[in-house]
Design an enzyme around this catalytic site. Structure first.
Site, PDB file in Angstrom:
ATOM      1  N   GLU A 213       0.748  -9.823  -2.886  1.00 32.74           N
ATOM      2  CA  GLU A 213       0.471 -11.273  -2.900  1.00 32.74           C
ATOM      3  C   GLU A 213       1.101 -11.990  -4.095  1.00 32.74           C
ATOM      4  O   GLU A 213       0.459 -12.821  -4.746  1.00 32.74           O
ATOM      5  CB  GLU A 213      -1.042 -11.521  -2.862  1.00 32.74           C
ATOM      6  CG  GLU A 213      -1.678 -11.031  -1.578  1.00 32.74           C
ATOM      7  CD  GLU A 213      -3.155 -11.399  -1.440  1.00 32.74           C
ATOM      8  OE1 GLU A 213      -3.710 -12.002  -2.376  1.00 32.74           O
ATOM      9  OE2 GLU A 213      -3.753 -11.057  -0.397  1.00 32.74           O
ATOM     10  N   GLU A 331      -3.096  -6.691   5.152  1.00 30.47           N
ATOM     11  CA  GLU A 331      -4.458  -7.137   4.829  1.00 30.47           C
ATOM     12  C   GLU A 331      -4.892  -8.125   5.897  1.00 30.47           C
ATOM     13  O   GLU A 331      -4.238  -9.147   6.091  1.00 30.47           O
ATOM     14  CB  GLU A 331      -4.542  -7.810   3.456  1.00 30.47           C
ATOM     15  CG  GLU A 331      -4.675  -6.875   2.283  1.00 30.47           C
ATOM     16  CD  GLU A 331      -5.071  -7.604   0.998  1.00 30.47           C
ATOM     17  OE1 GLU A 331      -5.945  -8.494   1.059  1.00 30.47           O
ATOM     18  OE2 GLU A 331      -4.500  -7.272  -0.057  1.00 30.47           O
TER      19      GLU A 331
END
Length: 529
Positions: A213, A331
């Protein structure tokens, strides 16, 4: 007396009129109810054709994720003080539940934690390992579980290891040395260090994520797309020079505001000759307590996949590589209630389980491009499995993932669905029946996955095989509960899988899909390709 008789007659007449009026009112309600019932029973159509294929379903879409966060690692998978632990300190009940879930690939050590994790802190004698401040989650990391322990757990549960390297506070050397530690046989510093630490054979870690991320301002070492692309490219080069067989996952979008497509395009432009996958992350929630909007939101997941697929195609036109780039949805889950204060220990209800089934339907329908997916996370932290000192229990979301992971394999089919739809907010023409299908050629078996989004109505459907005949007994497995807010607990499993069989023959079968349900039908198809 005459007046009295007239009054009595009038009273009887009025009673008769009232009775007749009441009769017709009741009749009208009955007719209206019958019409509504006929509308409820309107038959949907689901057409499957084994020749109309989307792509092979990669078993790695049934992966999971463990992060050094809350009670996921310590007190979740690892609890040596527990009477439920085995010789290496891992929970036997968690190992068994993970095996049943058929977890194919397990991502570690994060998540946000990865951007501050230095892997050499977690190897060697435990008493010599440092305790570090974990800036990602405001905790102290004891480094008791590190690379070698993680690999042991993967082997125990039968999962492929998938390591996320630190491209936040980490260096290129840390990245290449980690690959050397895990994958080189012997004869170099880090390979021999692994052997000294007790692992004589290489860990053979194939899958490596190039950070986590990095598009998020919350991330340690957050960078712009340009800066991340340049930095990750050098890490990728060094890692593949150490072991050319590894597969690398570039850091794609983790939030989808303005500019997310530009991030993915830029990252792909830098890493197109080295990355084998680009990662996407999505969590869905229902803060508004709006059931129909919540169950429509997985359509955004499909859109993000298709847009990213287009960006990959654009990139491939500019690349010298022959091998395709795929999507790793590494995710995903429902998450909106529990924060850091609650250590992300979300308690799931039945509508959450339906959204999990919708996620999985989406991955199957995009099997040609989505080749890895990791539910976040495995134990305690936004997880299908909950564990404490007394034992473990299964959350509602465990059950659809269990059915998919153990049954939905082979080739994804392009299914035609004709059913009623609804509009809500920005979501238009949302089908009440959300369907995916797989064909297992080795068994001649069709696997049909159906979510009935309707909260109140059963929907009867005719399933039509365009090629081949249904035969024998079909297995029907249904996930449902007493209501959409039903939750599981250590003492009661309100939401679970029920199983039954039905005899099928010919090219058509009919089934009534219950309101708010996920149903999997497995049926033999004879005469199919």
């Amino acid at each position: 007396m005459k007046t009295s008789r007239n009054s009595s007659s009038d009273y009887l007449f009025r009673c008769l009129v009232a009775a007749v009026t009441f009769f017709f009112i009741v009749l009208a309600f009955v007719v209206q109810a019958a019409a509504a019932q006929r509308q409820e029973l309107k038959t949907a159509r689901i057409k499957v054709d084994c020749d109309r294929t989307i792509g092979d379903i990669d078993p790695k879409i049934y992966g999971n994720f463990i992060e050094h966060l809350g009670r996921c690692i310590y007190g979740g998978i690892y609890d040596p003080a527990s009477p439920l632990a085995e010789e290496d300190g891992f929970r036997k009940d968690v190992i068994e539940a993970t095996r049943r879930l058929n977890v194919t690939i397990l991502r570690w050590p994060g998540g946000n934690f990865a951007s501050g994790y230095h892997w050499e802190d977690g190897i060697g004698p435990r008493e010599a390992r440092p305790r570090r401040i974990d800036l990602a989650w405001g905790a102290v990391e004891p480094n008791v579980v590190g690379t070698d322990e993680y690999i042991k757990f993967c082997r125990k549960v039968g999962a492929e290891p998938y390591i996320c390297i630190n491209l936040g506070t980490g260096t290129w050397d840390e990245a290449r040395y980690w690959v050397e530690y895990c994958n080189r046989e012997s004869g170099t510093h880090y390979a021999d260090l692994r052997r000294k630490n007790g692992a004589q054979k290489p860990h053979r870690v194939t899958y490596w994520a190039l950070g986590n991320e990095m598009d998020g301002t919350w991330q340690m070492g957050h960078r712009s797309a340009e800066d991340y692309g340049k930095f990750a490219l050098e890490a990728a080069k060094l890692m593949k020079w150490v072991d050319p067989t590894i597969k690398l996952v570039a850091c794609g979008s983790s939030h989808f505001g303005a500019g997310w497509m530009d991030w993915n395009r830029t990252v792909l432009s830098y890493l197109r000759d080295y990355a084998d996958y680009i990662a996407l992350h999505t969590y869905l929630g229902n803060r508004e307590n709006d059931y129909y909007t919540f169950l429509a939101r997985p359509r955004d997941v499909d859109t993000r996949i298709k847009v990213t697929e287009g960006l990959i195609r654009e990139t491939m036109l500019q690349s010298r590589r022959k091998e395709p780039i795929y999507i790793a949805f590494d995710e995903w889950n429902v998450w909106y209630r529990a924060g850091v204060k609650e250590q992300l220990e979300e308690t799931y209800n039945f509508e959450d389980a339906l959204v999990v089934a919708l996620f999985l339907n989406t991955f199957v329908r995009n099997a040609h491009i989505v080749k890895i997916a990791n539910m976040a996370q495995l134990v305690n932290v936004i997880a299908p499995i909950r564990a404490d000192g007394k034992g473990m229990w299964l959350q509602t979301i465990y059950h659809p993932l269990y059915l998919f992971a153990n049954n939905c394999a082979g080739t994804s089919l392009d299914v035609f669905v004709d059913c009623e739809t609804y509009d809500i907010g920005d979501y238009k023409s949302v089908p009440y029946l959300d369907v995916s299908a797989a064909y297992k050629a080795d068994k001649g078996e069709l696997v049909l996955n159906v979510v009935n989004r309707h909260k109140d109505k059963d929907i009867e459907a005719e399933v039509i095989s365009q090629e081949g005949q249904f035969s024998g007994k079909a297995v029907v497995e249904e996930v449902n509960g007493p209501d959409i807010k039903a939750e599981n607990s250590p003492s009661e499993q309100k939401v679970k899988v029920s199983t039954k069989e039905m005899v099928v023959s010919g090219s058509r079968l009919r089934y009534r899909f219950p309101a708010h349900s996920f149903t999997m039908i497995r049926a033999k198809l004879t005469g199919s390709p």
